[in-house]
Enzyme design. Structure first.
Site, PDB file in Angstrom:
ATOM      1  N   ASP A  94       0.854  -1.189   0.000  1.00  0.00           N
ATOM      2  CA  ASP A  94       0.000   0.000   0.000  1.00  0.00           C
ATOM      3  C   ASP A  94       0.893   1.243   0.000  1.00  0.00           C
ATOM      4  O   ASP A  94       1.762   1.380   0.858  1.00  0.00           O
ATOM      5  CB  ASP A  94      -0.873  -0.050   1.270  1.00  0.00           C
ATOM      6  CG  ASP A  94      -1.687   1.213   1.452  1.00  0.00           C
ATOM      7  OD1 ASP A  94      -1.919   1.922   0.455  1.00  0.00           O
ATOM      8  OD2 ASP A  94      -2.087   1.494   2.602  1.00  0.00           O
ATOM      9  N   ASN A 146      -0.418   4.546  -0.118  1.00  0.00           N
ATOM     10  CA  ASN A 146      -1.036   5.790   0.351  1.00  0.00           C
ATOM     11  C   ASN A 146      -1.725   5.678   1.708  1.00  0.00           C
ATOM     12  O   ASN A 146      -2.490   6.564   2.099  1.00  0.00           O
ATOM     13  CB  ASN A 146      -2.019   6.327  -0.703  1.00  0.00           C
ATOM     14  CG  ASN A 146      -3.140   5.315  -0.972  1.00  0.00           C
ATOM     15  OD1 ASN A 146      -3.196   4.275  -0.323  1.00  0.00           O
ATOM     16  ND2 ASN A 146      -4.019   5.624  -1.906  1.00  0.00           N
ATOM     17  N   ASP A 167      -4.136   3.833   2.831  1.00  0.00           N
ATOM     18  CA  ASP A 167      -5.568   3.524   3.009  1.00  0.00           C
ATOM     19  C   ASP A 167      -5.796   2.061   3.400  1.00  0.00           C
ATOM     20  O   ASP A 167      -6.931   1.601   3.495  1.00  0.00           O
ATOM     21  CB  ASP A 167      -6.383   3.896   1.752  1.00  0.00           C
ATOM     22  CG  ASP A 167      -6.042   3.018   0.541  1.00  0.00           C
ATOM     23  OD1 ASP A 167      -5.133   2.157   0.650  1.00  0.00           O
ATOM     24  OD2 ASP A 167      -6.671   3.189  -0.513  1.00  0.00           O
ATOM     25  N   ASP A 222      -1.829  -1.183  -3.784  1.00  0.00           N
ATOM     26  CA  ASP A 222      -2.143  -0.415  -4.995  1.00  0.00           C
ATOM     27  C   ASP A 222      -1.008  -0.506  -6.020  1.00  0.00           C
ATOM     28  O   ASP A 222       0.059  -1.081  -5.740  1.00  0.00           O
ATOM     29  CB  ASP A 222      -2.460   1.044  -4.637  1.00  0.00           C
ATOM     30  CG  ASP A 222      -1.428   1.648  -3.703  1.00  0.00           C
ATOM     31  OD1 ASP A 222      -0.231   1.391  -3.914  1.00  0.00           O
ATOM     32  OD2 ASP A 222      -1.821   2.353  -2.750  1.00  0.00           O
ATOM     33  N   ASP A 248      -5.447 -10.552 -15.439  1.00  0.00           N
ATOM     34  CA  ASP A 248      -6.497 -11.539 -15.179  1.00  0.00           C
ATOM     35  C   ASP A 248      -7.692 -11.201 -16.064  1.00  0.00           C
ATOM     36  O   ASP A 248      -8.082 -10.032 -16.146  1.00  0.00           O
ATOM     37  CB  ASP A 248      -6.905 -11.456 -13.704  1.00  0.00           C
ATOM     38  CG  ASP A 248      -7.249 -12.797 -13.115  1.00  0.00           C
ATOM     39  OD1 ASP A 248      -8.089 -13.495 -13.720  1.00  0.00           O
ATOM     40  OD2 ASP A 248      -6.697 -13.158 -12.069  1.00  0.00           O
ATOM     41  N   ASP A 298      -9.867 -16.618 -16.108  1.00  0.00           N
ATOM     42  CA  ASP A 298     -10.618 -17.161 -14.979  1.00  0.00           C
ATOM     43  C   ASP A 298     -11.685 -18.161 -15.448  1.00  0.00           C
ATOM     44  O   ASP A 298     -12.432 -17.881 -16.395  1.00  0.00           O
ATOM     45  CB  ASP A 298     -11.300 -15.960 -14.296  1.00  0.00           C
ATOM     46  CG  ASP A 298     -11.868 -16.287 -12.943  1.00  0.00           C
ATOM     47  OD1 ASP A 298     -11.106 -16.724 -12.081  1.00  0.00           O
ATOM     48  OD2 ASP A 298     -13.091 -16.089 -12.753  1.00  0.00           O
ATOM     49  N   GLU A 327      -7.516 -21.039 -16.408  1.00  0.00           N
ATOM     50  CA  GLU A 327      -7.781 -21.675 -15.118  1.00  0.00           C
ATOM     51  C   GLU A 327      -8.949 -22.650 -15.246  1.00  0.00           C
ATOM     52  O   GLU A 327     -10.010 -22.309 -15.770  1.00  0.00           O
ATOM     53  CB  GLU A 327      -8.140 -20.613 -14.078  1.00  0.00           C
ATOM     54  CG  GLU A 327      -8.276 -21.193 -12.696  1.00  0.00           C
ATOM     55  CD  GLU A 327      -9.477 -20.692 -11.913  1.00  0.00           C
ATOM     56  OE1 GLU A 327      -9.459 -20.882 -10.696  1.00  0.00           O
ATOM     57  OE2 GLU A 327     -10.435 -20.152 -12.506  1.00  0.00           O
ATOM     58  N   HIS A 349      -4.315 -17.580  -4.746  1.00  0.00           N
ATOM     59  CA  HIS A 349      -5.071 -16.764  -3.787  1.00  0.00           C
ATOM     60  C   HIS A 349      -6.354 -17.451  -3.306  1.00  0.00           C
ATOM     61  O   HIS A 349      -7.068 -16.871  -2.502  1.00  0.00           O
ATOM     62  CB  HIS A 349      -5.416 -15.432  -4.446  1.00  0.00           C
ATOM     63  CG  HIS A 349      -6.270 -15.620  -5.660  1.00  0.00           C
ATOM     64  ND1 HIS A 349      -5.767 -16.133  -6.847  1.00  0.00           N
ATOM     65  CD2 HIS A 349      -7.593 -15.435  -5.865  1.00  0.00           C
ATOM     66  CE1 HIS A 349      -6.760 -16.241  -7.709  1.00  0.00           C
ATOM     67  NE2 HIS A 349      -7.868 -15.819  -7.157  1.00  0.00           N
ATOM     68  N   ASP A 350      -6.653 -18.643  -3.811  1.00  0.00           N
ATOM     69  CA  ASP A 350      -7.869 -19.362  -3.399  1.00  0.00           C
ATOM     70  C   ASP A 350      -7.582 -20.538  -2.465  1.00  0.00           C
ATOM     71  O   ASP A 350      -8.508 -21.214  -2.021  1.00  0.00           O
ATOM     72  CB  ASP A 350      -8.597 -19.948  -4.624  1.00  0.00           C
ATOM     73  CG  ASP A 350      -9.140 -18.887  -5.547  1.00  0.00           C
ATOM     74  OD1 ASP A 350      -9.472 -17.788  -5.064  1.00  0.00           O
ATOM     75  OD2 ASP A 350      -9.237 -19.156  -6.764  1.00  0.00           O
TER      76      ASP A 350
HETATM   77  C1  NOJ Z   1     -11.465 -18.273  -9.654  1.00  0.00           C
HETATM   78  C2  NOJ Z   1     -10.726 -17.185  -8.944  1.00  0.00           C
HETATM   79  O1  NOJ Z   1      -9.405 -17.605  -8.694  1.00  0.00           O
HETATM   80  C3  NOJ Z   1     -11.500 -16.890  -7.665  1.00  0.00           C
HETATM   81  O2  NOJ Z   1     -10.776 -16.046  -6.788  1.00  0.00           O
HETATM   82  C4  NOJ Z   1     -12.835 -16.309  -8.039  1.00  0.00           C
HETATM   83  O3  NOJ Z   1     -13.622 -16.119  -6.879  1.00  0.00           O
HETATM   84  C5  NOJ Z   1     -13.590 -17.233  -8.989  1.00  0.00           C
HETATM   85  N1  NOJ Z   1     -12.770 -17.778 -10.039  1.00  0.00           N
HETATM   86  C6  NOJ Z   1     -14.763 -16.502  -9.621  1.00  0.00           C
HETATM   87  O4  NOJ Z   1     -14.310 -15.516 -10.494  1.00  0.00           O
END
Ligand code: NOJ
Length: 571
Positions: free
Chosen positions: A24, A26, A28, A32, A101, A203, A258, A332-333
């Protein structure tokens, strides 16, 4: 063009930046684009060759950017289009590529297309989405459920019809059967490609063509989500070939699609060069080894046989000159790598290095989630549902506890294990407040271990996970055998050691990985020993390079990794 691995794109090492949590600038509390720019020298020093940014487009942020309202503008909290252009220029100056993405399956319900589609049945955007009248019983048109647990259909009072969504009801699915929608999406892709970006991570791409006769699914909710009718749908390959012809093939880029739960044949169908669709598939299969689809409350004790099975599928049967895939072990999932495959407490450093060794010595294109190069771990502070920020866990809690009356503690146990917030805590830069991520209040608190686990600390320690990753990346970049070479599993009955050879022209490499916290004895087959004559240790997390290793029999320490290479690699 700028990036070193443009032509030999398979050799890229891709670093995933979760912009909200990276840096970050700034105060907040939200990461960013200027923050990312300020850390590009760090990324260059790590040696990665391309950066993938999770979505930074305008969005109400219910699914942190995967719900887009304007594909053509930057979410104000991340910065401006000028910041983006500067970022791209600075990334290219450092010989790296930038991957955006691309969310094709759905938009936000606040997107002007959906608003028009909802408010006016005669709008040209009506058919950009999937609307259907109620089923025979007055309920949803079929029994599919969304990935968030409730029906995949939401009734809209204004229209007296249902619209379809595989994710949240605030993320309506786009109708790819509509040619105007497809052209609108191609135009948007060209907008970004004309700026000079180097590719897309796409995605949920194998879900964009649904069977629009909408048959009922006979699978249970936990297995179904409308499968098999939503994955690899009737026109998926037509649409991807069209996209390739009209867009991708006009630029010098690569694409990573993905997909989850796919077969080897799918990888070939989507990525074989003759088919002109995608460059590679990325699938989180290895990181979900511990999931039991048939009972989501049980955590399966996965074994090395399970891991070998997944690896065998991707490593043995796919690869040059056929299809291609990413080594997508964390993102990130998913929970953090060290928690999935290693021991985040007693052996955090050694297991992080061991897993990093696997990531950089298998066939495919490695993806590193920000912070994995430090051995970042799951956040132990996710106590109650109030600590959770991400919508899938919140929706799951809502369905299970509030609607179905399941035991709250049982549901929280699963959420603590699986919550996507584990991977999204702020990047740990130094020991100052909030891990040096922000001078304000972070949108998600930093993992409390940041005082010990951070970039600054690891920069000065030659034995840190960070410096080990630097060496792994350097080794991978200098040795195409690791990207392309044949994979041959060995010691396949071993319960602690995952072992394989990598073979390329006359070279033989050996990788031994102890996945347990006990010492593990090994003894290699005489034929393999012969192939490895004169090989020496190139990198390992306990031993110094150049050591000669006894291959007839030996012991690996807890989470020990060793990589043996032919002598020509020693200078
Ligand atoms: C896969 C992404 O990695 C995930 O973070 C997202 O919630 C879903 N697709 C829906 O876009």
């Amino acid at each position: 063009m700028h990036i070193k691995y443009k032509k030999a794109w398979k050799q890229n090492i891709i670093y995933e930046i979760y912009p909200r949590s990276f840096k970050d600038s700034n105060g907040d509390g939200i990461g960013d684009l200027p923050g990312i720019i300020s850390k590009l020298d760090y990324l260059q020093s790590l040696g990665v060759t391309a950066l993938w940014l999770n979505p930074i487009y305008q969005s109400p942020d219910i699914d942190h950017g995967y719900d887009i309202t304007d594909y053509y503008s930057i979410q104000p909290e991340y910065g401006t289009m000028k910041d983006f252009e500067l970022l791209l220029e600075e990334v290219h100056k450092r010989d790296m590529g930038l991957i955006m993405d691309l969310v094709l399956n759905h938009t936000s319900d606040q997107h002007p297309w959906f608003k028009a589609s909802r408010s006016d049945k005669h709008s040209r955007y009506r058919d950009y989405y999937i609307w259907r009248p109620a089923g025979a019983d007055g309920g949803p048109p079929n029994n599919w459920s969304s990935y968030l647990g409730k029906s995949a259909w939401t009734f809209d009072e204004e229209n007296q019809e249902f619209y379809m969504h595989l994710y949240n009801s605030t993320q309506p699915d786009l109708n790819w059967d509509n040619p105007d929608l497809r052209e609108s999406m191609y135009k948007m892709m060209r907008f970004w490609l004309d700026k000079g970006i180097d590719g897309f991570r796409i995605d949920a791409v194998n879900a964009i063509s649904k069977d629009q006769t909408f048959p009922d699914s006979d699978l249970s909710r936990l297995q179904s989500n409308g499968e098999p009718f939503i994955k690899n749908g009737p026109y998926i390959h037509d649409y991807l070939q069209e996209m390739n012809e009209k867009v991708f093939s006009q630029y010098d880029i690569f694409t990573a699609g993905e997909m989850s739960y796919i077969s080897e044949q799918d990888v070939l169908d989507y990525t074989h060069p003759d088919r002109k669709e995608l460059s590679m598939v990325i699938s989180p299969e290895a990181s979900t080894l511990g999931n039991l689809p048939e009972d989501e409350f049980q955590q399966k004790e996965w074994t090395l046989d399970d891991l070998r099975e997944v690896m065998q599928k991707w490593q043995k049967n796919v690869g040059d000159p056929g299809g291609w895939f990413g080594l997508y072990f964390s993102n990130h999932d998913q929970p953090r790598l060290v928690n999935t495959f290693g021991n985040p407490v007693e052996y955090r450093v050694q297991s992080a290095k061991m897993i990093g060794t696997m990531l950089h010595t298998l066939k495919g294109t490695p993806f590193i989630l920000q912070g994995d190069e430090l051995g970042m771990t799951n956040n132990p502070k996710l106590h109650s549902i109030d600590d959770i920020k991400e919508q899938q866990a919140l929706a799951y809690y809502d369905v299970m506890v509030n609607e179905r009356g399941e035991d709250e503690e049982k549901i929280m146990q699963r959420i603590r294990r699986k919550a996507r917030d584990h991977a999204r805590t702020p990047m740990q830069w130094d020991e100052s407040n909030h891990a040096g991520f922000t001078t304000g209040e972070p949108w998600l608190p930093a993992n409390p271990n940041y005082k010990e686990v951070n970039v600054k600390e690891q920069e000065s320690d030659p034995y840190s996970v960070l410096n080990y990753y630097r060496r792994l990346i350097e080794i991978r970049k200098n040795n195409p055998v690791l990207t392309y070479g044949e994979y041959k599993a060995i010691l396949t009955d071993h319960s602690q050691i995952f072992a394989y050879l990598r073979l390329f022209m006359d070279q033989t490499w050996l990788v031994l990985l102890n996945f347990s916290e006990e010492e593990a004895a090994y003894s290699l087959d005489p034929n393999d020993i012969e192939r490895l004559a004169d090989a020496r240790l190139l990198i390992g997390n306990y031993k110094e390079s150049n050591e000669i290793i006894d291959l007839k029999s030996g012991n690996l320490k807890p989470y020990e990794a060793i990589v043996l290479a032919p002598p020509l690699h020693f200078h």
